[in-house]
Design an enzyme around this catalytic site. Sequence first.
Site, PDB file in Angstrom:
ATOM      1  CB  SER A  28     -19.503  -9.931  36.625  1.00 49.75           C
ATOM      2  OG  SER A  28     -18.557 -10.684  35.900  1.00 49.75           O
ATOM      3  CG  ASN A  29     -15.408  -7.885  33.822  1.00 51.14           C
ATOM      4  OD1 ASN A  29     -15.241  -8.642  32.873  1.00 51.14           O
ATOM      5  ND2 ASN A  29     -14.726  -8.020  34.955  1.00 51.14           N
TER       6      ASN A  29
END
Length: 214
Positions: A28-29
């Site tokens: 993810s980020n």
Amino acid sequence: MFQPLSNKKVLLTVGPTREYLDSVRYLSNASSGRMGLALARALSALGAGVEIVSGPGVAVPRRFRSVRVRSARDMFSRVRERFGRADVFISAAAVSDFRPARRISGKMSRSGGRSARVELRPNPDILDWAGGRKGRRVVVGFALEGRGGLRRASWKMARKRCDLLILNGPETMESERIRPTILRPGARPRALGLMTKERCARAICREIMRLVQK
Ligand code: C5P
């Protein structure tokens, strides 16, 4: 009160996506969804009907119509279902460009300390899809770029057929502030300086108002 966007419907993606490697781990980020939510508030203050497709971890206020997704592919299918009734599409989500080619069921084991490889496949580009079938809709994108990002951002705006693109730096993620440059096809890029995301949202709304009135 004058509500210039009162007959307009805006579809907005916000936050990160998660791409699962196994049942508990994901790629993810650090997107917080703050810029997207600031836009939702500013647009709704101008009378627009806002519908949000939000990634995990974003606390979308209950007063907005919204649907929660996890992966980029989930986000894509929710956008496709809603795109037809939108006048404006804003892609403020930090969509993961890749996903693991395989998702293992259960939890991957350490396999005796040996290294492991993960094969990644590209995710669909939602904004590119939207730009390709926008018709009379206004399509707005974001681009997070480091130094020299202006050329890449202009290229992206053209390739994804955006009417407006907001360029900003990687320091924007998780931050309260943003240093946006606003790009429009055929116009000179406008660097706005460091500002709150709320103020940036109002600046973006002014551009959107011009575009929907055309
Ligand atoms: O190519 P890049 O990821 O920098 O493009 C950024 C813009 O494209 C953002 O508006 C983002 O929301 C959108 N995007 C998307 N689907 C992807 C990747 C990016 O909609 N798979």
